[in-house]
Design a protein around this motif. Structure first.
Motif, PDB file in Angstrom:
ATOM      1  N   HIS A 165       0.442  -1.119  -0.100  1.00 53.07           N
ATOM      2  CA  HIS A 165       0.026  -0.443   0.083  1.00 53.07           C
ATOM      3  C   HIS A 165       0.850   1.143  -0.127  1.00 53.07           C
ATOM      4  O   HIS A 165       1.604   1.620  -0.135  1.00 53.07           O
ATOM      5  CB  HIS A 165      -0.851   0.115   1.413  1.00 53.07           C
ATOM      6  CG  HIS A 165      -0.214  -0.194   2.480  1.00 53.07           C
ATOM      7  ND1 HIS A 165       0.191   0.838   3.252  1.00 53.07           N
ATOM      8  CD2 HIS A 165       0.815  -1.121   3.400  1.00 53.07           C
ATOM      9  CE1 HIS A 165       0.423   0.830   4.005  1.00 53.07           C
ATOM     10  NE2 HIS A 165       0.774  -0.229   4.549  1.00 53.07           N
ATOM     11  N   ASP A 175       6.999   1.677   5.160  1.00 50.20           N
ATOM     12  CA  ASP A 175       5.553   1.008   5.666  1.00 50.20           C
ATOM     13  C   ASP A 175       4.699   0.843   4.132  1.00 50.20           C
ATOM     14  O   ASP A 175       3.656   2.035   4.006  1.00 50.20           O
ATOM     15  CB  ASP A 175       5.282   1.245   6.664  1.00 50.20           C
ATOM     16  CG  ASP A 175       3.373   0.607   7.289  1.00 50.20           C
ATOM     17  OD1 ASP A 175       3.292  -0.823   6.515  1.00 50.20           O
ATOM     18  OD2 ASP A 175       2.857   0.981   8.051  1.00 50.20           O
ATOM     19  N   GLU A 231      -4.384   0.755   3.150  1.00 46.94           N
ATOM     20  CA  GLU A 231      -4.517  -0.358   3.932  1.00 46.94           C
ATOM     21  C   GLU A 231      -4.502  -0.136   5.765  1.00 46.94           C
ATOM     22  O   GLU A 231      -4.670  -0.795   6.129  1.00 46.94           O
ATOM     23  CB  GLU A 231      -3.354  -1.245   3.754  1.00 46.94           C
ATOM     24  CG  GLU A 231      -2.542  -2.465   4.497  1.00 46.94           C
ATOM     25  CD  GLU A 231      -2.164  -2.193   5.807  1.00 46.94           C
ATOM     26  OE1 GLU A 231      -1.989  -3.649   6.215  1.00 46.94           O
ATOM     27  OE2 GLU A 231      -2.156  -1.153   6.062  1.00 46.94           O
ATOM     28  N   GLU A 232      -3.825   0.746   5.716  1.00 46.99           N
ATOM     29  CA  GLU A 232      -3.830   1.397   7.205  1.00 46.99           C
ATOM     30  C   GLU A 232      -4.708   1.311   8.104  1.00 46.99           C
ATOM     31  O   GLU A 232      -5.086   1.050   9.341  1.00 46.99           O
ATOM     32  CB  GLU A 232      -3.436   2.655   6.957  1.00 46.99           C
ATOM     33  CG  GLU A 232      -1.719   2.285   6.656  1.00 46.99           C
ATOM     34  CD  GLU A 232      -0.698   2.175   7.547  1.00 46.99           C
ATOM     35  OE1 GLU A 232      -0.638   1.685   8.737  1.00 46.99           O
ATOM     36  OE2 GLU A 232       0.853   1.748   7.281  1.00 46.99           O
ATOM     37  N   GLN A 275       8.170  -4.641  10.994  1.00 44.10           N
ATOM     38  CA  GLN A 275       7.818  -3.623  11.880  1.00 44.10           C
ATOM     39  C   GLN A 275       7.866  -4.004  13.808  1.00 44.10           C
ATOM     40  O   GLN A 275       7.202  -2.880  14.037  1.00 44.10           O
ATOM     41  CB  GLN A 275       6.143  -3.510  12.070  1.00 44.10           C
ATOM     42  CG  GLN A 275       5.694  -3.155   9.597  1.00 44.10           C
ATOM     43  CD  GLN A 275       4.593  -2.892   9.669  1.00 44.10           C
ATOM     44  OE1 GLN A 275       4.118  -2.962   8.794  1.00 44.10           O
ATOM     45  NE2 GLN A 275       3.789  -1.537  10.320  1.00 44.10           N
ATOM     46  N   HIS A 333       4.861   3.046  11.861  1.00 43.70           N
ATOM     47  CA  HIS A 333       4.187   3.681  12.357  1.00 43.70           C
ATOM     48  C   HIS A 333       4.453   4.931  13.387  1.00 43.70           C
ATOM     49  O   HIS A 333       3.802   5.672  14.687  1.00 43.70           O
ATOM     50  CB  HIS A 333       2.597   3.637  13.632  1.00 43.70           C
ATOM     51  CG  HIS A 333       2.298   2.101  12.571  1.00 43.70           C
ATOM     52  ND1 HIS A 333       1.077   1.403  12.745  1.00 43.70           N
ATOM     53  CD2 HIS A 333       2.149   1.695  11.344  1.00 43.70           C
ATOM     54  CE1 HIS A 333       0.031   1.123  11.811  1.00 43.70           C
ATOM     55  NE2 HIS A 333       1.012   0.978  10.884  1.00 43.70           N
TER      56      HIS A 333
HETATM   57 MN    MN Z   1       1.121   0.031   8.837  1.00 44.17          MN
END
Ligand code: MN
Ligand code: GLV
Ligand code: MN
Length: 412
Positions: free
Chosen positions: A85, A96, A130-131, A195, A384
């Protein structure tokens, strides 16, 4: 040419990542490119331009998912696809999602450089929202693609201003005409930064992702009574924020009692009327519970409901608690996982099997196509967050593994 010994161009991959990161810059070196904003459109346009320059044809589906296709020798075969994404968190990093998208483009550019013809077509994809930050739930467009949600549900999700996904897709010019899911894959691979801290701590370059943990997302509105902060004695109050605070602590305990794998987060809270001398009459909050095993995830949800009932009884509040999303624990396809493991071993990269703590579009795609994922480390395991960082060498390694896992599936 079979492409057996070829390598991706790590410098070109890095330069593309840095070029994309100029779109929707954050305030601290990262990115704010929320789904379906003008910056998301600019990011999509740049990806489409780069793919067209690499000779791809572009299709867009009704959820704005983008498919850039490099033809195969047998174009009737279902494509071997990859992607992730371009949307970010409000204070997101440069990698990310974006890494997984541009790794797909780099695979296509590399195949072009070496004149490699695959039997099946190759596709680089971008999945919308996506988030789950601007529009909940997360992974919604890959979910519609996989038949988990219907298109009306997808289009009607609203942001906090009441703008819908359907209207925003139309506004930025990415409301495509292809029916979602009317697009079969022979296999799907997603590359992503981990992540989390595991690969870095274990000094591994590649995570062979065996599966992903389950998630349950809730929305809660606690209601008490607004009244004067100076004149209402403590024993006559129905303070929704006080109840919410007790619940935050309880929600934290729900995960602590199930260590090491359980995690729980209250990430968003809106206090009403949000005035310094009025007792808060209502609080809206979001709750994110995760665990790799379904049984424990169910127990966590039960514990949340019980904690909510207790706070309401103790503090004279009422609660509306709604589970808005459930994403079950996933096991990826064993042949795709094996293709990733082999590609890492053949290239000589230190690797280990890992379970994803984050959600990914690959989780939903795994319902409709054989799917695997490749992780690379990120600095201090932080994501994030605008400081999110990964090295050009690790990103190049992840992309090389992707290239060879895809070649494995795209060539007879
Ligand atoms: Mn993310
Ligand atoms: C997606 O970023 C997630 O919350 O796992
Ligand atoms: Mn992501």
């Amino acid at each position: 040419m079979s492409g057996k010994n070829i390598q991706i161009n790590g410098e070109r991959l890095w330069d593309s990542l840095m070029e994309m990161a100029k779109i929707g810059p954050g305030v601290a070196g990262g990115n704010c490119r929320l789904a379906l904003t003008d910056d998301d459109k600019r990011g999509r346009d740049l990806f489409v331009q780069w793919c067209e320059e690499a000779g791809c044809t572009i299709r867009v589906d009704k959820m704005g998912n983008i498919f850039a296709r490099r033809p195969g020798k047998n174009d009737a075969l279902p494509p071997i696809a990859t992607g992730s994404h371009l949307d970010t968190q409000p204070t997101g990093g440069k990698f990310d999602g974006v890494f997984g998208v541009l790794a797909g483009l780099e695979v296509i550019r590399t195949l072009n450089d070496h004149g490699v013809e695959t039997d099946a077509p190759i596709e680089a994809t971008v999945w919308t929202n996506e988030e789950g930050s601007r529009f909940a739930p997360a992974m919604i467009a890959s979910g519609v693609f996989a038949g988990v949600f219907d298109i009306d549900y997808g289009h009607s999700r609203e942001d906090t201003d009441g703008k819908t996904i359907g209207a925003e897709l139309d506004r930025i010019g990415y409301l495509g005409d292809q029916d979602c899911g009317d697009h079969k894959f022979g296999a799907f691979f997603e590359t992503h930064i981990e992540q989390g801290p595991i690969l870095e701590a274990e000094e591994k370059t590649i995570g062979v992702v065996a599966g992903a943990q389950g998630q349950r997302w809730f929305e809660l509105t606690l209601t008490g009574a607004e009244s004067h902060a100076g004149t209402t004695p403590m024993n006559r109050r129905k303070d929704a924020l006080l109840g919410a605070s007790k619940l935050v602590t309880e929600i934290n305990r729900i995960a602590l009692e199930r260590e090491p794998y359980a995690v729980s987060t209250v990430g968003m809270m809106q206090v009403s009327p949000n005035s310094r001398n009025t007792i808060p009459g209502s609080v809206f909050m979001t709750i994110d519970l995760r665990h790799p095993e379904d049984e424990t995830l169910i127990a966590m949800a039960d514990a949340l409901r019980a904690a909510c009932d207790k706070v309401c009884a103790d503090d004279g509040l009422t609660a509306e608690l709604e589970e808005i999303w459930y994403s079950p624990p996933i096991a990826f396809d064993k042949d795709c996982v094996e293709a990733v493991r082999n590609a890492a071993a053949t290239a000589g990269y230190a690797n280990m099997d890992i379970i994803s703590g984050a959600g990914h579009d690959a989780c939903y795609i795994s319902r409709v196509a054989p799917t695997g994922m490749v992780f690379v480390p990120c600095e201090d395991g932080i994501s994030h967050n605008e400081v999110e960082s990964a090295t050009p060498e690790d990103l190049a390694a992840g992309c090389n593994v992707l290239l060879h896992a895809m070649l494995d599936r795209a060539t007879a």
